[in-house]
Design an enzyme around this catalytic site. Sequence first.
Site, PDB file in Angstrom:
ATOM      1  N   CYS A 126      68.921  87.479  31.654  1.00 39.71           N
ATOM      2  CA  CYS A 126      69.654  88.030  30.568  1.00 39.71           C
ATOM      3  C   CYS A 126      70.204  86.852  29.536  1.00 39.71           C
ATOM      4  O   CYS A 126      70.080  87.237  28.306  1.00 39.71           O
ATOM      5  CB  CYS A 126      70.942  88.823  31.165  1.00 39.71           C
ATOM      6  SG  CYS A 126      71.734  88.037  32.442  1.00 39.71           S
ATOM      7  N   HIS A 233      77.111  89.183  27.047  1.00 42.86           N
ATOM      8  CA  HIS A 233      77.171  87.700  27.521  1.00 42.86           C
ATOM      9  C   HIS A 233      77.445  86.968  26.217  1.00 42.86           C
ATOM     10  O   HIS A 233      76.892  87.459  25.209  1.00 42.86           O
ATOM     11  CB  HIS A 233      75.778  87.102  27.997  1.00 42.86           C
ATOM     12  CG  HIS A 233      75.681  87.740  29.516  1.00 42.86           C
ATOM     13  ND1 HIS A 233      76.558  88.218  30.354  1.00 42.86           N
ATOM     14  CD2 HIS A 233      74.534  87.744  30.363  1.00 42.86           C
ATOM     15  CE1 HIS A 233      76.051  88.567  31.540  1.00 42.86           C
ATOM     16  NE2 HIS A 233      74.908  88.141  31.513  1.00 42.86           N
TER      17      HIS A 233
HETATM   18  N1  LIG Z   1      73.026  93.519  35.146  1.00 41.15           N
HETATM   19  C1  LIG Z   1      72.302  92.879  34.504  1.00 41.15           C
HETATM   20  O1  LIG Z   1      72.809  92.263  33.241  1.00 41.15           O
HETATM   21  C2  LIG Z   1      70.949  92.235  34.681  1.00 41.15           C
HETATM   22  C3  LIG Z   1      70.377  91.536  33.681  1.00 41.15           C
HETATM   23  C4  LIG Z   1      68.999  91.137  33.774  1.00 41.15           C
HETATM   24  C5  LIG Z   1      68.313  91.390  34.963  1.00 41.15           C
HETATM   25  N2  LIG Z   1      69.167  91.956  36.118  1.00 41.15           N
HETATM   26  C6  LIG Z   1      68.382  92.317  37.372  1.00 41.15           C
HETATM   27  O2  LIG Z   1      68.052  93.900  37.521  1.00 41.15           O
HETATM   28  C7  LIG Z   1      68.111  94.085  38.712  1.00 41.15           C
HETATM   29  C8  LIG Z   1      68.908  95.327  38.928  1.00 41.15           C
HETATM   30  O3  LIG Z   1      70.190  94.776  38.532  1.00 41.15           O
HETATM   31  P1  LIG Z   1      71.439  95.807  38.348  1.00 41.15           P
HETATM   32  O4  LIG Z   1      72.653  94.928  37.564  1.00 41.15           O
HETATM   33  O5  LIG Z   1      71.185  97.237  37.792  1.00 41.15           O
HETATM   34  O6  LIG Z   1      71.984  95.894  39.832  1.00 41.15           O
HETATM   35  P2  LIG Z   1      72.834  97.446  40.757  1.00 41.15           P
HETATM   36  O7  LIG Z   1      73.744  98.003  39.659  1.00 41.15           O
HETATM   37  O8  LIG Z   1      73.446  96.578  41.991  1.00 41.15           O
HETATM   38  O9  LIG Z   1      71.789  98.133  41.075  1.00 41.15           O
HETATM   39  C9  LIG Z   1      70.692  97.910  41.805  1.00 41.15           C
HETATM   40  C10 LIG Z   1      69.750  99.106  42.046  1.00 41.15           C
HETATM   41  O10 LIG Z   1      68.714  98.697  43.014  1.00 41.15           O
HETATM   42  C11 LIG Z   1      68.426  99.897  43.989  1.00 41.15           C
HETATM   43  N3  LIG Z   1      67.760  99.156  45.260  1.00 41.15           N
HETATM   44  C12 LIG Z   1      68.429  98.261  46.088  1.00 41.15           C
HETATM   45  N4  LIG Z   1      67.901  98.128  47.398  1.00 41.15           N
HETATM   46  C13 LIG Z   1      66.632  98.946  47.085  1.00 41.15           C
HETATM   47  C14 LIG Z   1      65.187  99.111  47.832  1.00 41.15           C
HETATM   48  N5  LIG Z   1      65.228  98.538  48.875  1.00 41.15           N
HETATM   49  N6  LIG Z   1      64.582 100.070  47.232  1.00 41.15           N
HETATM   50  C15 LIG Z   1      64.776 100.854  46.211  1.00 41.15           C
HETATM   51  N7  LIG Z   1      65.872 100.616  45.350  1.00 41.15           N
HETATM   52  C16 LIG Z   1      66.848  99.503  45.728  1.00 41.15           C
HETATM   53  C17 LIG Z   1      69.820 100.241  44.199  1.00 41.15           C
HETATM   54  O11 LIG Z   1      69.819 101.684  44.880  1.00 41.15           O
HETATM   55  P3  LIG Z   1      71.224 102.136  45.533  1.00 41.15           P
HETATM   56  O12 LIG Z   1      72.102 102.609  44.645  1.00 41.15           O
HETATM   57  O13 LIG Z   1      70.459 103.076  46.615  1.00 41.15           O
HETATM   58  O14 LIG Z   1      71.751 101.044  46.207  1.00 41.15           O
HETATM   59  C18 LIG Z   1      70.116 100.530  42.741  1.00 41.15           C
HETATM   60  O15 LIG Z   1      69.772 101.440  41.936  1.00 41.15           O
HETATM   61  C19 LIG Z   1      68.254  92.876  39.710  1.00 41.15           C
HETATM   62  O16 LIG Z   1      67.093  92.452  39.974  1.00 41.15           O
HETATM   63  C20 LIG Z   1      69.061  91.964  38.336  1.00 41.15           C
HETATM   64  O17 LIG Z   1      68.802  90.489  38.877  1.00 41.15           O
HETATM   65  C21 LIG Z   1      70.129  92.731  35.827  1.00 41.15           C
END
Ligand SMILES: NC(=O)c1ccc[n+]([C@@H]2O[C@H](COP(=O)([O-])OP(=O)(O)OC[C@H]3O[C@@H](n4cnc5c(N)ncnc54)[C@H](OP(=O)(O)O)[C@@H]3O)[C@@H](O)[C@H]2O)c1
Length: 328
Positions: A126, A233
């Site tokens: 990000c 950010h």
């Molecule tokens: N937040 C940011 O600003 C940002 C920016 C860039 C990239 N990212 C990346 O984007 C990804 C998601 O981030 P987030 O912030 O959205 O995290 P989050 O809010 O913690 O959500 C994680 C998601 O992944 C799902 N998940 C976890 N394990 C799984 C599995 N084994 N099979 C299928 N689904 C699964 C979770 O499902 P459950 O609800 O069932 O747990 C939830 O829907 C990460 O790789 C992160 O590094 C995030």
Amino acid sequence: MVKIAVVGATGLVGRKMMELLEKKDIRIDELVLFSSKRSAGTALSFKNETYLVEELTEEKTDGGFDYVLMSAGGSTSLKFSPLFEQNGAIVIDNSSAFRVDPSIDLIVPEVNKPTLNRKIIANPNCSTIQSVIPLKILEDAYGISRASYTTYQAVSGSGVKGIEDLKRGENGEEPVNYPHPIYNNALPHIDVFGEDGYTKEEVKMIEETRKILGLPELKVTATCVRVPVENSHAVAINITLNSAPTVAELKHLFDQNEHVVLQDDPKNNLYPMQLTSSGKEEVFIGRIRKDDSFENTYHLWVTSDNLLKGAALNAVQILQQLMNTKEG
Ligand SMILES: NC(=O)c1ccc[n+]([C@@H]2O[C@H](COP(=O)([O-])OP(=O)(O)OC[C@H]3O[C@@H](n4cnc5c(N)ncnc54)[C@H](OP(=O)(O)O)[C@@H]3O)[C@@H](O)[C@H]2O)c1
């Protein structure tokens, strides 16, 4: 017939991706939503219809998907993205699992184009996305030789768990996700520490900047800090150019560029802020100054919504670009 899967649909980024797919009216004939077992069965709404989220399993990767928007962490992506790829889908992955793999495209649509050597495209970190957009503008105009980043990253960058820890702190409770309280504090610690003292987040910013800009020798360094801001950010960028434009020339360059919004009128208290960039799709730039401690060097202050341009929006823009290329 376009069939799309959103993996991690119950997460912060997954939900934003669905909002954007709807807002931008992306053509979808069939949509399937996946999460882990934990949230399977959750009802989510898309275009006035209710979808039940399914647990992702290996068998379900063979569902005839054209595109998969993957946003479920690195280990899930390492396991499932290649399976979706083998089964014919193009995967756009938000995790860091594949970003520095030389066979994988790492794309910011304003900066570089996919080669599709592999059918997995990585969405960058990000803070890196919002930083490389102004860097590309400067590289094209003057050439860049060095960049130093200091980040001020929102807790939503850690997903749902980050926001929960900020709320815990506000309520006087101990943190669960971070090693120290984030409320009333700033943590110079994002992701794990390596042997050299840099965090993985800092290494990501360094390596991904070089890869996206196609400048493998670029001198770049980073200090990444988590701050008690819910969303959006900020990055302070110290940048050395190959020539010495005036500050007025730099402001003009950014002002007439369609990929950034200039907010730089300090006398009237106008500069980018996390509060005002949260919820917006653009990358905001301001506080442009000459750094007199080093030749051809300048300070920039850049803010952007980490869940939008830093994640979901960039992924959806990559999808739009792929769909337009296919139709064209
Ligand atoms: N937040 C940011 O600003 C940002 C920016 C860039 C990239 N990212 C990346 O984007 C990804 C998601 O981030 P987030 O912030 O959205 O995290 P989050 O809010 O913690 O959500 C994680 C998601 O992944 C799902 N998940 C976890 N394990 C799984 C599995 N084994 N099979 C299928 N689904 C699964 C979770 O499902 P459950 O609800 O069932 O747990 C939830 O829907 C990460 O790789 C992160 O590094 C995030």
